[in-house]
Design a protein around this motif. Structure first.
Motif, PDB file in Angstrom:
ATOM      1  N   LYS A  25     -28.443  13.014 -13.145  1.00 26.95           N
ATOM      2  CA  LYS A  25     -28.924  11.654 -12.851  1.00 26.95           C
ATOM      3  C   LYS A  25     -28.899  11.391 -11.347  1.00 26.95           C
ATOM      4  O   LYS A  25     -29.857  10.864 -10.777  1.00 26.95           O
ATOM      5  CB  LYS A  25     -28.058  10.635 -13.583  1.00 26.95           C
ATOM      6  N   ASN A  26     -27.805  11.780 -10.678  1.00 21.93           N
ATOM      7  CA  ASN A  26     -27.704  11.580  -9.228  1.00 21.93           C
ATOM      8  C   ASN A  26     -28.730  12.418  -8.471  1.00 21.93           C
ATOM      9  O   ASN A  26     -29.327  11.947  -7.506  1.00 21.93           O
ATOM     10  CB  ASN A  26     -26.293  11.903  -8.736  1.00 21.93           C
TER      11      ASN A  26
ATOM     12  N   THR B 136     -31.642  13.470  -9.585  1.00 23.25           N
ATOM     13  CA  THR B 136     -32.961  12.881  -9.834  1.00 23.25           C
ATOM     14  C   THR B 136     -33.154  11.614  -9.015  1.00 23.25           C
ATOM     15  O   THR B 136     -34.221  11.409  -8.410  1.00 23.25           O
ATOM     16  CB  THR B 136     -33.133  12.587 -11.338  1.00 23.25           C
ATOM     17  N   THR B 137     -32.141  10.766  -8.966  1.00 20.51           N
ATOM     18  CA  THR B 137     -32.218   9.540  -8.166  1.00 20.51           C
ATOM     19  C   THR B 137     -32.411   9.882  -6.693  1.00 20.51           C
ATOM     20  O   THR B 137     -33.244   9.263  -6.015  1.00 20.51           O
ATOM     21  CB  THR B 137     -30.945   8.691  -8.359  1.00 20.51           C
TER      22      THR B 137
ATOM     23  N   TYR C  47     -35.987  10.961  -6.053  1.00 19.65           N
ATOM     24  CA  TYR C  47     -36.911   9.824  -6.034  1.00 19.65           C
ATOM     25  C   TYR C  47     -36.737   8.974  -4.774  1.00 19.65           C
ATOM     26  O   TYR C  47     -37.712   8.461  -4.222  1.00 19.65           O
ATOM     27  CB  TYR C  47     -36.758   8.967  -7.282  1.00 19.65           C
ATOM     28  N   LEU C  48     -35.505   8.805  -4.308  1.00 15.93           N
ATOM     29  CA  LEU C  48     -35.287   8.045  -3.077  1.00 15.93           C
ATOM     30  C   LEU C  48     -35.867   8.776  -1.867  1.00 15.93           C
ATOM     31  O   LEU C  48     -36.438   8.149  -0.966  1.00 15.93           O
ATOM     32  CB  LEU C  48     -33.787   7.781  -2.874  1.00 15.93           C
TER      33      LEU C  48
ATOM     34  N   GLU D  44     -39.564   8.333  -2.064  1.00 16.79           N
ATOM     35  CA  GLU D  44     -39.922   6.977  -1.654  1.00 16.79           C
ATOM     36  C   GLU D  44     -39.950   6.851  -0.131  1.00 16.79           C
ATOM     37  O   GLU D  44     -40.818   6.188   0.433  1.00 16.79           O
ATOM     38  CB  GLU D  44     -38.936   5.961  -2.236  1.00 16.79           C
TER      39      GLU D  44
ATOM     40  N   LEU E 102     -27.795  -1.453  -4.587  1.00 21.84           N
ATOM     41  CA  LEU E 102     -28.531  -1.861  -5.774  1.00 21.84           C
ATOM     42  C   LEU E 102     -28.370  -3.365  -5.930  1.00 21.84           C
ATOM     43  O   LEU E 102     -27.258  -3.874  -6.070  1.00 21.84           O
ATOM     44  CB  LEU E 102     -27.976  -1.136  -7.006  1.00 21.84           C
TER      45      LEU E 102
ATOM     46  N   GLN F 257     -32.763  -3.270  -8.313  1.00 24.89           N
ATOM     47  CA  GLN F 257     -33.682  -2.665  -7.350  1.00 24.89           C
ATOM     48  C   GLN F 257     -32.892  -2.174  -6.141  1.00 24.89           C
ATOM     49  O   GLN F 257     -31.882  -2.768  -5.766  1.00 24.89           O
ATOM     50  CB  GLN F 257     -34.745  -3.666  -6.917  1.00 24.89           C
ATOM     51  N   TYR F 258     -33.392  -1.098  -5.526  1.00 28.13           N
ATOM     52  CA  TYR F 258     -32.726  -0.546  -4.355  1.00 28.13           C
ATOM     53  C   TYR F 258     -33.023  -1.403  -3.135  1.00 28.13           C
ATOM     54  O   TYR F 258     -34.108  -1.943  -2.978  1.00 28.13           O
ATOM     55  CB  TYR F 258     -33.162   0.899  -4.120  1.00 28.13           C
TER      56      TYR F 258
ATOM     57  N   THR G 231     -24.615   2.256  -3.921  1.00 23.41           N
ATOM     58  CA  THR G 231     -24.999   3.339  -4.826  1.00 23.41           C
ATOM     59  C   THR G 231     -24.354   4.666  -4.444  1.00 23.41           C
ATOM     60  O   THR G 231     -24.356   5.599  -5.238  1.00 23.41           O
ATOM     61  CB  THR G 231     -26.530   3.537  -4.817  1.00 23.41           C
TER      62      THR G 231
ATOM     63  N   TRP H 252     -25.369  12.045  -0.701  1.00 24.72           N
ATOM     64  CA  TRP H 252     -24.410  11.358  -1.555  1.00 24.72           C
ATOM     65  C   TRP H 252     -23.220  12.274  -1.775  1.00 24.72           C
ATOM     66  O   TRP H 252     -23.267  13.470  -1.493  1.00 24.72           O
ATOM     67  CB  TRP H 252     -25.042  10.919  -2.878  1.00 24.72           C
TER      68      TRP H 252
END
Length: 185
Positions: A53-54, A56-57, A60-61, A64, A128, A132-133, A141, A166
């Motif tokens: 999950k981390n 993947t996040t 995506y970040l 973005e 968060l 939303q970020y 986060t 992270w």
């Protein structure tokens, strides 16, 4: 004689009517080992799910961050085409200059995200807010993002790098994505 046989049969059957204490302890030991194994497997599964999950996040970040720079470039082209002044690199190479100091994304309610120069230690942290970020808030986060710009090989070509960091337990993790931006008009 029948009486002796009955007593003998009675004694033999009483020995096999139940479990002995040692048999019960071994059964409990085997059951406990199986239960501990199942708990260990499920714990590793939960940990692996959280790690994925981390990752993947973070991916995506990072993506973005690249999309924000593309959006700035495309908006600059639209403004120039509409008769406005400026350069197609405004907002990522000119004011702010993300080639000298990494930039971060600034989220403003009701408008598109823009880039700003990293000025403080926590300016690239991602929070968060209401699902939303954002670059400010109370729910940290654990992710941070830096966006840098480097001159590419060709004329009017730039390499955009978006790096998300992270902490996973005691290990620092990083996802880095790059793209090339060119003056396409």
């Amino acid at each position: 004689m029948q009486r002796l046989n009955r007593q003998k049969h009675s004694l033999e059957s009483s020995r096999h009517n139940g479990f002995t204490l040692i048999e019960t302890l071994f059964a409990i030991l085997i059951f406990s080992a199986a239960l501990i194994s199942l708990l260990a497997i499920s714990s590793k599964g939960i940990s692996a799910t959280n790690e994925v999950k981390n990752e993947t996040t973070a991916y995506y970040l990072a993506q973005e961050g690249l999309e924000v720079v593309r959006n700035i470039r495309d908006n600059n082209f639209l403004l120039i085409q509409a008769g406005g002044s400026g350069s197609w690199t405004d907002g990522f190479l000119n004011n702010p200059d993300c080639s000298t100091t990494p930039c971060h994304v600034v989220y403003s309610p009701g408008s598109v995200p823009v880039l700003a120069q990293n000025s403080g230690q926590l300016s690239n942290e991602i929070y968060l807010n209401a699902g939303q970020y954002a670059n400010t808030g109370t729910d940290d986060t654990g992710f941070s993002r830096d966006i840098t710009v480097a001159v590419g090989a060709g004329l009017d070509e730039y390499i955009i790098t978006s790096t998300v960091n992270w902490q996973a337990k005691t290990i620092k993790k990083t996802v880095t994505l790059q793209t090339f931006l060119k003056k396409w008009q």
